[in-house]
Design a protein around this motif. Structure first.
Motif, PDB file in Angstrom:
ATOM      1  N   GLY A   1       0.791  -1.217   0.000  1.00  0.00           N
ATOM      2  CA  GLY A   1       0.000   0.000   0.000  1.00  0.00           C
ATOM      3  C   GLY A   1       0.819   1.261   0.000  1.00  0.00           C
ATOM      4  N   ALA A   2       2.143   1.159   0.133  1.00  0.00           N
ATOM      5  CA  ALA A   2       2.979   2.361   0.122  1.00  0.00           C
ATOM      6  C   ALA A   2       2.944   2.987  -1.263  1.00  0.00           C
ATOM      7  N   ASN A   3       2.312   4.139  -1.365  1.00  0.00           N
ATOM      8  CA  ASN A   3       2.175   4.923  -2.593  1.00  0.00           C
ATOM      9  C   ASN A   3       1.345   4.219  -3.664  1.00  0.00           C
ATOM     10  N   LEU A   4       0.521   3.268  -3.292  1.00  0.00           N
ATOM     11  CA  LEU A   4      -0.280   2.534  -4.268  1.00  0.00           C
ATOM     12  C   LEU A   4      -1.754   2.870  -4.114  1.00  0.00           C
ATOM     13  N   ASP A   5      -2.370   3.284  -5.213  1.00  0.00           N
ATOM     14  CA  ASP A   5      -3.806   3.519  -5.262  1.00  0.00           C
ATOM     15  C   ASP A   5      -4.413   2.353  -6.037  1.00  0.00           C
ATOM     16  N   ASP A   6      -5.075   1.464  -5.323  1.00  0.00           N
ATOM     17  CA  ASP A   6      -5.592   0.222  -5.905  1.00  0.00           C
ATOM     18  C   ASP A   6      -7.020  -0.031  -5.426  1.00  0.00           C
ATOM     19  N   PRO A   7      -8.002   0.718  -5.947  1.00  0.00           N
ATOM     20  CA  PRO A   7      -9.372   0.543  -5.469  1.00  0.00           C
ATOM     21  C   PRO A   7      -9.980  -0.815  -5.815  1.00  0.00           C
ATOM     22  N   GLN A   8      -9.486  -1.475  -6.859  1.00  0.00           N
ATOM     23  CA  GLN A   8     -10.037  -2.774  -7.257  1.00  0.00           C
ATOM     24  C   GLN A   8      -9.294  -3.948  -6.637  1.00  0.00           C
ATOM     25  N   LYS A   9      -8.331  -3.687  -5.764  1.00  0.00           N
ATOM     26  CA  LYS A   9      -7.570  -4.720  -5.041  1.00  0.00           C
ATOM     27  C   LYS A   9      -6.903  -5.710  -5.998  1.00  0.00           C
ATOM     28  N   GLN A  10      -6.154  -5.185  -6.963  1.00  0.00           N
ATOM     29  CA  GLN A  10      -5.449  -6.018  -7.935  1.00  0.00           C
ATOM     30  C   GLN A  10      -4.018  -6.348  -7.505  1.00  0.00           C
ATOM     31  N   ALA A  11      -3.497  -5.658  -6.502  1.00  0.00           N
ATOM     32  CA  ALA A  11      -2.114  -5.879  -6.059  1.00  0.00           C
ATOM     33  C   ALA A  11      -1.973  -7.241  -5.395  1.00  0.00           C
ATOM     34  N   LYS A  12      -0.819  -7.833  -5.635  1.00  0.00           N
ATOM     35  CA  LYS A  12      -0.512  -9.135  -5.026  1.00  0.00           C
ATOM     36  C   LYS A  12       0.596  -8.943  -3.990  1.00  0.00           C
ATOM     37  N   PRO A  13       0.561  -9.686  -2.895  1.00  0.00           N
ATOM     38  CA  PRO A  13       1.587  -9.526  -1.854  1.00  0.00           C
ATOM     39  C   PRO A  13       2.984  -9.862  -2.380  1.00  0.00           C
ATOM     40  N   GLY A  14       3.969  -9.131  -1.864  1.00  0.00           N
ATOM     41  CA  GLY A  14       5.362  -9.392  -2.219  1.00  0.00           C
ATOM     42  C   GLY A  14       5.769  -8.844  -3.565  1.00  0.00           C
ATOM     43  N   LYS A  15       4.992  -7.958  -4.144  1.00  0.00           N
ATOM     44  CA  LYS A  15       5.300  -7.409  -5.471  1.00  0.00           C
ATOM     45  C   LYS A  15       5.621  -5.919  -5.367  1.00  0.00           C
ATOM     46  N   THR A  16       6.440  -5.468  -6.299  1.00  0.00           N
ATOM     47  CA  THR A  16       6.748  -4.050  -6.460  1.00  0.00           C
ATOM     48  C   THR A  16       6.278  -3.654  -7.849  1.00  0.00           C
ATOM     49  N   TYR A  17       5.658  -2.477  -7.936  1.00  0.00           N
ATOM     50  CA  TYR A  17       5.096  -2.004  -9.199  1.00  0.00           C
ATOM     51  C   TYR A  17       5.872  -0.787  -9.674  1.00  0.00           C
ATOM     52  N   PHE A  18       6.342  -0.867 -10.914  1.00  0.00           N
ATOM     53  CA  PHE A  18       7.083   0.225 -11.535  1.00  0.00           C
ATOM     54  C   PHE A  18       6.175   0.863 -12.585  1.00  0.00           C
ATOM     55  N   PHE A  19       6.115   2.184 -12.593  1.00  0.00           N
ATOM     56  CA  PHE A  19       5.231   2.911 -13.493  1.00  0.00           C
ATOM     57  C   PHE A  19       6.044   3.790 -14.437  1.00  0.00           C
ATOM     58  N   HIS A  20       5.801   3.608 -15.723  1.00  0.00           N
ATOM     59  CA  HIS A  20       6.377   4.508 -16.725  1.00  0.00           C
ATOM     60  C   HIS A  20       5.223   5.369 -17.232  1.00  0.00           C
ATOM     61  N   GLY A  21       5.156   6.595 -16.729  1.00  0.00           N
ATOM     62  CA  GLY A  21       4.039   7.477 -17.056  1.00  0.00           C
ATOM     63  C   GLY A  21       2.871   7.175 -16.143  1.00  0.00           C
ATOM     64  N   GLN A  22       2.017   8.160 -15.977  1.00  0.00           N
ATOM     65  CA  GLN A  22       0.814   7.969 -15.155  1.00  0.00           C
ATOM     66  C   GLN A  22      -0.322   8.670 -15.880  1.00  0.00           C
ATOM     67  N   ASP A  23      -0.453   8.361 -17.162  1.00  0.00           N
ATOM     68  CA  ASP A  23      -1.481   8.976 -17.980  1.00  0.00           C
ATOM     69  C   ASP A  23      -2.063   7.918 -18.914  1.00  0.00           C
ATOM     70  N   SER A  24      -2.583   8.311 -20.049  1.00  0.00           N
ATOM     71  CA  SER A  24      -3.213   7.360 -20.957  1.00  0.00           C
ATOM     72  C   SER A  24      -2.206   6.442 -21.644  1.00  0.00           C
ATOM     73  N   ARG A  25      -0.913   6.683 -21.448  1.00  0.00           N
ATOM     74  CA  ARG A  25       0.123   5.805 -22.012  1.00  0.00           C
ATOM     75  C   ARG A  25       0.862   5.031 -20.937  1.00  0.00           C
ATOM     76  N   CYS A  26       0.280   4.930 -19.767  1.00  0.00           N
ATOM     77  CA  CYS A  26       0.915   4.301 -18.614  1.00  0.00           C
ATOM     78  C   CYS A  26       1.281   2.838 -18.904  1.00  0.00           C
ATOM     79  N   VAL A  27       2.478   2.453 -18.480  1.00  0.00           N
ATOM     80  CA  VAL A  27       2.921   1.063 -18.577  1.00  0.00           C
ATOM     81  C   VAL A  27       3.343   0.646 -17.170  1.00  0.00           C
ATOM     82  N   VAL A  28       2.825  -0.500 -16.719  1.00  0.00           N
ATOM     83  CA  VAL A  28       3.118  -0.999 -15.380  1.00  0.00           C
ATOM     84  C   VAL A  28       3.984  -2.253 -15.495  1.00  0.00           C
ATOM     85  N   TYR A  29       5.085  -2.240 -14.758  1.00  0.00           N
ATOM     86  CA  TYR A  29       5.974  -3.398 -14.663  1.00  0.00           C
ATOM     87  C   TYR A  29       5.841  -3.961 -13.253  1.00  0.00           C
TER      88      TYR A  29
END
Length: 149
Positions: free
Chosen positions: A107-135
């Motif tokens: 939950g640190a810096n993560l906005d996940d209203p649909q509860k899609q995050a899985k435990p033990g994972k780190t999410y990398f974001f390239h862009g935060q707009d309509s071209r967003c890519v999540v690693y």
């Protein structure tokens, strides 16, 4: 005869007298000043501006290759604004080519209203707009590259 009477009525009757000219009324110069108000900013604002400083959490000299993979489902959610960082770039990872925003599954810096995050994972974001890519990467695998505060 009617024309002559009309001409005499409309013709000026000599020089205008000062009583006939409308005088310009002057207003008080106080109207040019801003109204005096005393207020305390803390009382008038229900919120207080927060000062936030971004913080590097990972140094990845080889980039994300082998550390994280693209998640197309989360990327589409991010593009719609349904999965992302609470504060864009608050946590970030440095790579030779670019800088990625980081959020953690806890939950640190993560906005996940649909509860899609899985435990033990780190999410990398390239862009935060309509071209967003999540690693997505495993926190255990990324731990040697962690450079926290």
């Amino acid at each position: 005869m009617v024309g002559l009477a009309t001409a005499t009525v409309l013709a000026p009757q000599g020089p205008a007298r000062s009583a006939d000219v409308l005088g310009v009324e002057r207003t008080s110069p106080d109207h040019l000043r801003a109204p005096f108000r005393t207020y305390a900013p803390q009382e008038s604002l229900p919120w207080r501006p927060r000062r936030t400083e971004s913080q590097a959490v990972y140094s990845l000299p080889m980039g994300l290759e082998g550390m994280a993979t693209i998640d197309h489902t989360l990327s589409r959610l991010c593009q719609r604004g349904a999965f992302g960082q609470k504060i864009d770039g608050y946590y970030w990872a440095a790579t030779p080519k670019r800088r990625y925003g980081v959020a953690f599954s806890g939950g640190a810096n993560l906005d996940d209203p649909q509860k899609q995050a899985k435990p033990g994972k780190t999410y990398f974001f390239h862009g935060q707009d309509s071209r967003c890519v999540v690693y997505v990467g495993d926190q255990a695998k990324l731990m040697p590259h962690y450079i926290g505060p």
